[in-house]
Design a protein around this motif. Structure first.
Motif, PDB file in Angstrom:
ATOM      1  N   VAL A 133      -7.399  91.408  95.340  1.00 55.00           N
ATOM      2  CA  VAL A 133      -7.602  90.288  96.261  1.00 55.00           C
ATOM      3  C   VAL A 133      -6.880  89.068  95.697  1.00 55.00           C
ATOM      4  O   VAL A 133      -6.985  88.760  94.510  1.00 55.00           O
ATOM      5  CB  VAL A 133      -9.107  89.993  96.440  1.00 55.00           C
ATOM      6  CG1 VAL A 133      -9.310  88.735  97.276  1.00 55.00           C
ATOM      7  CG2 VAL A 133      -9.801  91.188  97.087  1.00 55.00           C
ATOM      8  N   ALA A 186      -5.919  84.849  96.071  1.00 57.19           N
ATOM      9  CA  ALA A 186      -6.347  83.579  96.649  1.00 57.19           C
ATOM     10  C   ALA A 186      -5.307  83.069  97.642  1.00 57.19           C
ATOM     11  O   ALA A 186      -5.641  82.456  98.663  1.00 57.19           O
ATOM     12  CB  ALA A 186      -6.568  82.549  95.548  1.00 57.19           C
ATOM     13  N   ASP A 187      -4.037  83.309  97.337  1.00 57.06           N
ATOM     14  CA  ASP A 187      -2.927  82.955  98.231  1.00 57.06           C
ATOM     15  C   ASP A 187      -1.902  84.071  98.168  1.00 57.06           C
ATOM     16  O   ASP A 187      -1.533  84.525  97.076  1.00 57.06           O
ATOM     17  CB  ASP A 187      -2.277  81.631  97.818  1.00 57.06           C
ATOM     18  CG  ASP A 187      -3.102  80.427  98.228  1.00 57.06           C
ATOM     19  OD1 ASP A 187      -3.077  80.087  99.419  1.00 57.06           O
ATOM     20  OD2 ASP A 187      -3.781  79.856  97.341  1.00 57.06           O
ATOM     21  N   ILE A 210      -0.310  87.822 100.280  1.00 56.95           N
ATOM     22  CA  ILE A 210      -0.623  88.930 101.184  1.00 56.95           C
ATOM     23  C   ILE A 210      -1.066  90.114 100.335  1.00 56.95           C
ATOM     24  O   ILE A 210      -0.359  90.524  99.414  1.00 56.95           O
ATOM     25  CB  ILE A 210       0.587  89.310 102.063  1.00 56.95           C
ATOM     26  CG1 ILE A 210       1.018  88.109 102.926  1.00 56.95           C
ATOM     27  CG2 ILE A 210       0.253  90.500 102.955  1.00 56.95           C
ATOM     28  CD1 ILE A 210       2.239  88.372 103.783  1.00 56.95           C
ATOM     29  N   TYR A 211      -2.245  90.650 100.639  1.00 53.34           N
ATOM     30  CA  TYR A 211      -2.746  91.783  99.867  1.00 53.34           C
ATOM     31  C   TYR A 211      -3.304  92.848 100.809  1.00 53.34           C
ATOM     32  O   TYR A 211      -3.597  92.584 101.979  1.00 53.34           O
ATOM     33  CB  TYR A 211      -3.799  91.342  98.849  1.00 53.34           C
ATOM     34  CG  TYR A 211      -5.074  90.771  99.428  1.00 53.34           C
ATOM     35  CD1 TYR A 211      -6.176  91.578  99.698  1.00 53.34           C
ATOM     36  CD2 TYR A 211      -5.199  89.406  99.684  1.00 53.34           C
ATOM     37  CE1 TYR A 211      -7.360  91.065 100.216  1.00 53.34           C
ATOM     38  CE2 TYR A 211      -6.366  88.874 100.195  1.00 53.34           C
ATOM     39  CZ  TYR A 211      -7.450  89.709 100.459  1.00 53.34           C
ATOM     40  OH  TYR A 211      -8.613  89.192 100.973  1.00 53.34           O
ATOM     41  N   ASP A 245      -6.112  95.548 101.925  1.00 52.48           N
ATOM     42  CA  ASP A 245      -7.514  95.979 101.898  1.00 52.48           C
ATOM     43  C   ASP A 245      -7.538  97.315 102.635  1.00 52.48           C
ATOM     44  O   ASP A 245      -7.687  97.357 103.851  1.00 52.48           O
ATOM     45  CB  ASP A 245      -8.401  94.944 102.586  1.00 52.48           C
ATOM     46  CG  ASP A 245      -9.856  95.386 102.671  1.00 52.48           C
ATOM     47  OD1 ASP A 245     -10.216  96.343 101.967  1.00 52.48           O
ATOM     48  OD2 ASP A 245     -10.617  94.791 103.462  1.00 52.48           O
ATOM     49  N   ILE A 272      -3.967  91.559 104.469  1.00 49.97           N
ATOM     50  CA  ILE A 272      -4.699  90.306 104.569  1.00 49.97           C
ATOM     51  C   ILE A 272      -3.801  89.148 104.133  1.00 49.97           C
ATOM     52  O   ILE A 272      -3.229  89.185 103.040  1.00 49.97           O
ATOM     53  CB  ILE A 272      -5.956  90.327 103.682  1.00 49.97           C
ATOM     54  CG1 ILE A 272      -6.794  91.602 103.940  1.00 49.97           C
ATOM     55  CG2 ILE A 272      -6.777  89.064 103.898  1.00 49.97           C
ATOM     56  CD1 ILE A 272      -7.323  91.736 105.339  1.00 49.97           C
ATOM     57  N   LEU A 273      -3.703  88.137 104.991  1.00 49.13           N
ATOM     58  CA  LEU A 273      -2.989  86.917 104.646  1.00 49.13           C
ATOM     59  C   LEU A 273      -3.997  85.897 104.136  1.00 49.13           C
ATOM     60  O   LEU A 273      -4.951  85.541 104.836  1.00 49.13           O
ATOM     61  CB  LEU A 273      -2.268  86.361 105.874  1.00 49.13           C
ATOM     62  CG  LEU A 273      -1.552  85.014 105.702  1.00 49.13           C
ATOM     63  CD1 LEU A 273      -0.404  85.143 104.705  1.00 49.13           C
ATOM     64  CD2 LEU A 273      -1.033  84.496 107.046  1.00 49.13           C
ATOM     65  N   ALA A 274      -3.804  85.457 102.895  1.00 52.11           N
ATOM     66  CA  ALA A 274      -4.691  84.460 102.281  1.00 52.11           C
ATOM     67  C   ALA A 274      -3.921  83.157 102.108  1.00 52.11           C
ATOM     68  O   ALA A 274      -2.845  83.141 101.494  1.00 52.11           O
ATOM     69  CB  ALA A 274      -5.187  84.957 100.929  1.00 52.11           C
ATOM     70  N   GLN A 275      -4.473  82.088 102.660  1.00 58.82           N
ATOM     71  CA  GLN A 275      -3.828  80.782 102.562  1.00 58.82           C
ATOM     72  C   GLN A 275      -4.886  79.701 102.412  1.00 58.82           C
ATOM     73  O   GLN A 275      -5.779  79.583 103.271  1.00 58.82           O
ATOM     74  CB  GLN A 275      -2.987  80.483 103.811  1.00 58.82           C
ATOM     75  CG  GLN A 275      -1.716  81.319 103.941  1.00 58.82           C
ATOM     76  CD  GLN A 275      -0.958  81.004 105.208  1.00 58.82           C
ATOM     77  OE1 GLN A 275      -1.544  80.916 106.289  1.00 58.82           O
ATOM     78  NE2 GLN A 275       0.348  80.836 105.093  1.00 58.82           N
ATOM     79  N   THR A 283      -8.782  83.563 104.855  1.00 59.84           N
ATOM     80  CA  THR A 283      -8.147  84.879 104.955  1.00 59.84           C
ATOM     81  C   THR A 283      -8.251  85.401 106.376  1.00 59.84           C
ATOM     82  O   THR A 283      -9.201  85.088 107.097  1.00 59.84           O
ATOM     83  CB  THR A 283      -8.810  85.899 104.008  1.00 59.84           C
ATOM     84  OG1 THR A 283     -10.180  86.065 104.380  1.00 59.84           O
ATOM     85  CG2 THR A 283      -8.722  85.451 102.570  1.00 59.84           C
ATOM     86  N   ARG A 284      -7.264  86.206 106.761  1.00 59.27           N
ATOM     87  CA  ARG A 284      -7.313  86.893 108.058  1.00 59.27           C
ATOM     88  C   ARG A 284      -6.410  88.112 108.004  1.00 59.27           C
ATOM     89  O   ARG A 284      -5.479  88.183 107.192  1.00 59.27           O
ATOM     90  CB  ARG A 284      -6.906  85.983 109.205  1.00 59.27           C
ATOM     91  CG  ARG A 284      -5.509  85.434 109.122  1.00 59.27           C
ATOM     92  CD  ARG A 284      -5.267  84.418 110.244  1.00 59.27           C
ATOM     93  NE  ARG A 284      -3.958  83.781 110.124  1.00 59.27           N
ATOM     94  CZ  ARG A 284      -2.836  84.295 110.586  1.00 59.27           C
ATOM     95  NH1 ARG A 284      -2.849  85.486 111.210  1.00 59.27           N
ATOM     96  NH2 ARG A 284      -1.688  83.664 110.445  1.00 59.27           N
TER      97      ARG A 284
END
Length: 465
Positions: A249, A251-252, A254-255, A257, A262-265, A269-270
């Motif tokens: 995972v 914090a910022d 793309i990872y 799941d 998941i895009l984290a910014q 996340t979304r």
């Protein structure tokens, strides 16, 4: 062709006249350079001369009159020792570059703002490169695909505004491209490889780092310690960095799941894409490839809808976990490019019940490293020289048949899979071997697999035969 106008009126020595080397010589000549080319192969020299390229032994050259030495990527620059042409150039203070560097200079000279995505890494380069190019083409962009993936970069159409370039770069090509500056540079991962040509893992990593260090946006897979440190260094130097992970995972960035990206910014996340219905992007390794492709396409201006549509229609890379046919709940998969055990592992990890076709010319270590996947294998069908050794490794852990030939293995595996009739299964060609005992190369072996699958009764083919 991209005429190399940045060397117009200058004298360029060139060593290495294989496919990309000859293309480079022609591109230099077309741009107005005075080219003197050479190769250790007499037939390659003759072929270049027939194509109108001036040839001559570079040992007899007046190096004081030379502006640059262009080396083909296969020619050693540093290890195990520099090629003699590189030693002559260095002694005369002549810069040593390659075809990717020439491309970078032409882009800066004629269309510095045209989007340019460069991809490197130990594993996954070709799939990621092909996927990015596919997404761009599917969105209607003028897209040029080349580099280490098999098309010499200087055979592409010339740079112009609005034209997108997607270029796979090997470490050898990066080593010869000191001013490489892509719009989006991707470093997927780093594991020990090509150390005979780089001397150490540290030097290999340093070379790979150059691609992202020169990028406007650096996209770095951070699942290994080398790349994690590279991402930190590049970011501290002022480059925008997007981190990518297939298992952690972030914090910022793309990872992955599972199959969801998941895009984290900024703490939010979304889900930006769901790979679960896309058969050509199965497995954690492809989640990383897809995450890198998504990040690159966002960096060069595509919308999320365009990216998702391109992902959904990706046909896969030929011979690399390529779905080629289906009969009922049996999927036939061509992974002929898996020429050793490590290369076969991603495919074996991506299916739950497998009828596995393996064998050919064995590599050191055989398939003992694949033991963790044996519980997934319903039965193995062994072919070629490796069959007896593979049978000994499988022992009583996996049922196997000594099929001998690929044609017989396809027939046996298809019959057994149909007989089982118990949920989704894969008939998987992932040989973990070279092909040379029975086929010229892995491409010919993969094409033969497709042909044999197409000959089975009742199979719906997913590719052209």
């Amino acid at each position: 062709m991209i005429p190399v106008t940045t060397f117009k009126g200058k004298t360029v020595a060139l060593f290495g006249l294989g496919g990309s080397g000859l293309a480079t010589a022609l591109a230099l000549a077309a741009g107005g350079a005075e080219v003197i080319a050479w190769d250790d192969s007499a037939s390659s020299v003759e072929n270049a001369s027939s194509a109108g390229i001036r040839t001559g032994d570079l040992r007899r050259l007046d190096w004081k009159a030379v502006d640059a030495l262009v080396l083909s990527p296969g020619v050693p620059l540093t290890h195990p020792k520099p090629h003699w042409s590189a030693e002559l150039a260095r002694a005369a203070g002549v810069e040593i570059i390659g075809d990717v560097e020439l491309f970078a200079r032409e882009r800066r000279a004629h269309a510095p703002d045209c989007p340019f995505v460069a991809i490197t890494g130990t594993n996954g380069k070709s799939t990621t490169t092909a996927l990015i190019a596919h997404i761009l083409k599917a969105s209607g962009r003028d897209t040029q695909l080349g580099g280490n993936i098999g098309t010499a970069v200087l055979t592409l159409d010339p740079p112009k505004a609005g034209r997108f370039y997607v270029v796979e770069c090997s470490s050898y090509q990066i080593d010869l491209a000191p001013t490489l500056n892509p719009s989006a540079g991707i470093l997927l991962n780093l594991t020990p490889d090509h150390l005979d040509r780089h001397g150490s893992m540290e030097h290999y990593a340093d070379v790979k780092e150059r691609l992202v260090a020169g990028s406007r946006t650096a996209l770095v897979g951070v699942d290994d310690s080398f790349c994690e440190r590279i991402a930190d260094r590049v970011e501290r130097a002022g480059t925008k960095v997007v981190r990518i992970s297939k298992r952690n995972v972030l914090a910022d960035g793309i990872y992955a799941d599972g199959p969801r990206l998941i895009l984290a910014q900024g703490g939010a996340t979304r889900v930006i894409a769901d790979l679960s219905p896309i058969e050509t992007l199965r497995g954690a390794h492809n989640a990383q490839n897809a995450a890198a492709a998504v990040a690159a396409c966002l960096a060069v201006g595509l919308s999320e809808d365009e990216i998702r549509a391109g992902l959904a229609s990706f046909p896969g890379l030929r011979h690399r976990m390529q779905p080629v046919g289906r009969k009922g709940e049996t999927l036939f998969v061509n992974d002929s490019k898996a020429t050793n055990a490590d290369a076969a592992a991603p495919a074996l990890s991506s299916f739950e019940r497998i009828y596995w076709i393996a064998g050919g010319v064995p590599k050191e270590g055989g398939i003992s490293s694949l033991g963790a996947f044996f519980p997934k294998i319903a039965k193995a069908y062994l072919i070629g020289e490796a069959a007896p050794a593979f049978a000994a490794t499988l022992g009583e852990a996996v049922p196997f048949a000594m099929s001998g030939t690929l044609e017989r293995a396809v027939q046996d595996a298809a019959a057994d899979a149909e007989r089982e009739g118990n949920g989704p299964v894969a008939v998987l060609l992932s040989p973990a071997c070279a092909s040379f005992d029975q086929y010229k190369n892995f491409e010919v072996r993969g094409d033969a697999f497709v042909k044999h699958v197409s000959a089975l009764p009742g199979v719906s083919m997913l590719v052209e035969v």
